[in-house]
Design a protein around this motif. Sequence first.
Motif, PDB file in Angstrom:
ATOM      1  N   THR A   1      13.475 -14.284  19.471  1.00  0.00           N
ATOM      2  CA  THR A   1      13.764 -12.850  19.448  1.00  0.00           C
ATOM      3  C   THR A   1      14.646 -12.581  20.652  1.00  0.00           C
ATOM      4  O   THR A   1      14.266 -12.896  21.789  1.00  0.00           O
ATOM      5  CB  THR A   1      12.465 -12.027  19.536  1.00  0.00           C
ATOM      6  N   CYS A   2      15.828 -12.030  20.404  1.00  0.00           N
ATOM      7  CA  CYS A   2      16.829 -11.887  21.464  1.00  0.00           C
ATOM      8  C   CYS A   2      17.306 -10.448  21.596  1.00  0.00           C
ATOM      9  O   CYS A   2      17.280  -9.679  20.643  1.00  0.00           O
ATOM     10  CB  CYS A   2      18.031 -12.771  21.146  1.00  0.00           C
TER      11      CYS A   2
ATOM     12  N   SER B   1      29.871 -13.853  14.863  1.00  0.00           N
ATOM     13  CA  SER B   1      30.067 -12.461  15.228  1.00  0.00           C
ATOM     14  C   SER B   1      29.361 -12.177  16.547  1.00  0.00           C
ATOM     15  O   SER B   1      28.376 -12.833  16.883  1.00  0.00           O
ATOM     16  CB  SER B   1      29.528 -11.542  14.126  1.00  0.00           C
ATOM     17  N   ILE B   2      29.869 -11.205  17.287  1.00  0.00           N
ATOM     18  CA  ILE B   2      29.252 -10.787  18.539  1.00  0.00           C
ATOM     19  C   ILE B   2      28.242  -9.694  18.218  1.00  0.00           C
ATOM     20  O   ILE B   2      28.561  -8.729  17.523  1.00  0.00           O
ATOM     21  CB  ILE B   2      30.302 -10.226  19.531  1.00  0.00           C
ATOM     22  N   VAL B   3      27.023  -9.847  18.717  1.00  0.00           N
ATOM     23  CA  VAL B   3      25.995  -8.825  18.537  1.00  0.00           C
ATOM     24  C   VAL B   3      26.204  -7.776  19.627  1.00  0.00           C
ATOM     25  O   VAL B   3      26.326  -8.115  20.809  1.00  0.00           O
ATOM     26  CB  VAL B   3      24.581  -9.435  18.623  1.00  0.00           C
ATOM     27  N   ALA B   4      26.256  -6.519  19.231  1.00  0.00           N
ATOM     28  CA  ALA B   4      26.519  -5.427  20.174  1.00  0.00           C
ATOM     29  C   ALA B   4      25.450  -5.366  21.262  1.00  0.00           C
ATOM     30  O   ALA B   4      24.264  -5.603  21.006  1.00  0.00           O
ATOM     31  CB  ALA B   4      26.570  -4.098  19.431  1.00  0.00           C
ATOM     32  N   ALA B   5      25.873  -5.041  22.476  1.00  0.00           N
ATOM     33  CA  ALA B   5      24.956  -4.929  23.618  1.00  0.00           C
ATOM     34  C   ALA B   5      23.825  -3.965  23.291  1.00  0.00           C
ATOM     35  O   ALA B   5      24.039  -2.918  22.685  1.00  0.00           O
ATOM     36  CB  ALA B   5      25.712  -4.459  24.856  1.00  0.00           C
TER      37      ALA B   5
ATOM     38  N   GLY C   1      32.423 -13.821  26.077  1.00  0.00           N
ATOM     39  CA  GLY C   1      33.717 -14.473  25.947  1.00  0.00           C
ATOM     40  C   GLY C   1      33.760 -15.342  24.702  1.00  0.00           C
ATOM     41  O   GLY C   1      32.745 -15.873  24.268  1.00  0.00           O
ATOM     42  N   GLY C   2      34.923 -15.453  24.132  1.00  0.00           N
ATOM     43  CA  GLY C   2      35.061 -16.210  22.894  1.00  0.00           C
ATOM     44  C   GLY C   2      34.208 -15.581  21.804  1.00  0.00           C
ATOM     45  O   GLY C   2      34.131 -14.361  21.680  1.00  0.00           O
ATOM     46  N   SER C   3      33.544 -16.413  21.050  1.00  0.00           N
ATOM     47  CA  SER C   3      32.706 -15.907  19.954  1.00  0.00           C
ATOM     48  C   SER C   3      31.228 -15.978  20.314  1.00  0.00           C
ATOM     49  O   SER C   3      30.376 -16.148  19.462  1.00  0.00           O
ATOM     50  CB  SER C   3      32.995 -16.705  18.679  1.00  0.00           C
ATOM     51  N   ARG C   4      30.928 -15.856  21.623  1.00  0.00           N
ATOM     52  CA  ARG C   4      29.538 -15.978  22.077  1.00  0.00           C
ATOM     53  C   ARG C   4      28.948 -14.618  22.436  1.00  0.00           C
ATOM     54  O   ARG C   4      29.620 -13.761  22.991  1.00  0.00           O
ATOM     55  CB  ARG C   4      29.452 -16.885  23.304  1.00  0.00           C
ATOM     56  N   THR C   5      27.655 -14.478  22.139  1.00  0.00           N
ATOM     57  CA  THR C   5      26.881 -13.303  22.516  1.00  0.00           C
ATOM     58  C   THR C   5      25.958 -13.689  23.660  1.00  0.00           C
ATOM     59  O   THR C   5      25.164 -14.613  23.532  1.00  0.00           O
ATOM     60  CB  THR C   5      26.019 -12.813  21.329  1.00  0.00           C
ATOM     61  N   ALA C   6      26.077 -13.019  24.800  1.00  0.00           N
ATOM     62  CA  ALA C   6      25.133 -13.230  25.900  1.00  0.00           C
ATOM     63  C   ALA C   6      23.824 -12.550  25.516  1.00  0.00           C
ATOM     64  O   ALA C   6      23.839 -11.407  25.049  1.00  0.00           O
ATOM     65  CB  ALA C   6      25.674 -12.636  27.190  1.00  0.00           C
ATOM     66  N   ALA C   7      22.716 -13.250  25.669  1.00  0.00           N
ATOM     67  CA  ALA C   7      21.447 -12.664  25.230  1.00  0.00           C
ATOM     68  C   ALA C   7      20.268 -13.205  26.016  1.00  0.00           C
ATOM     69  O   ALA C   7      20.265 -14.350  26.468  1.00  0.00           O
ATOM     70  CB  ALA C   7      21.229 -12.926  23.742  1.00  0.00           C
TER      71      ALA C   7
END
Length: 145
Positions: free
Chosen positions: A98-99, A12-16, A106-112
Amino acid sequence: MTIPMLVILAASIVAAGQTFTCTPTHVWDGDGPVWCAEGPHLRIAGIAAREMDGTCRSNQPCPSASAVEARDALVGLLGGPRGNIPTGHVVIRGPRLTCRSEGSAGGSRTAAWCRLPSGADLSCAMIRTGTVLRWDRYWKGPACR
């Protein structure tokens, strides 16, 4: 080695803006994805590494270090290798990070942006290895020392 069900499920993508915990279980390359036991797949924010086939995308910085060197540097920062799975991911048992999410990468990745248990910023730690480059277009992180 069997792949745990948690890994097989779509990430799942974690919301910004949300803070979340990531206990790393697998690493693909020097800027991710890093699979988290909690579900998300991380794209480490603000940095660029070579792709595993040795190439760089035309729209990103291209470090001189190989993809394997960058991946191994990340694996080292996250506790060292524990094996591999057929997809090519390196299995790790990393410390809890801790992120803070920047949203979808993009895709199923969360930038963090993530912090190691020591408090050190993971993006800065990777830049210090010399295997990745700061990606100014996406840099919103701290001043690395």
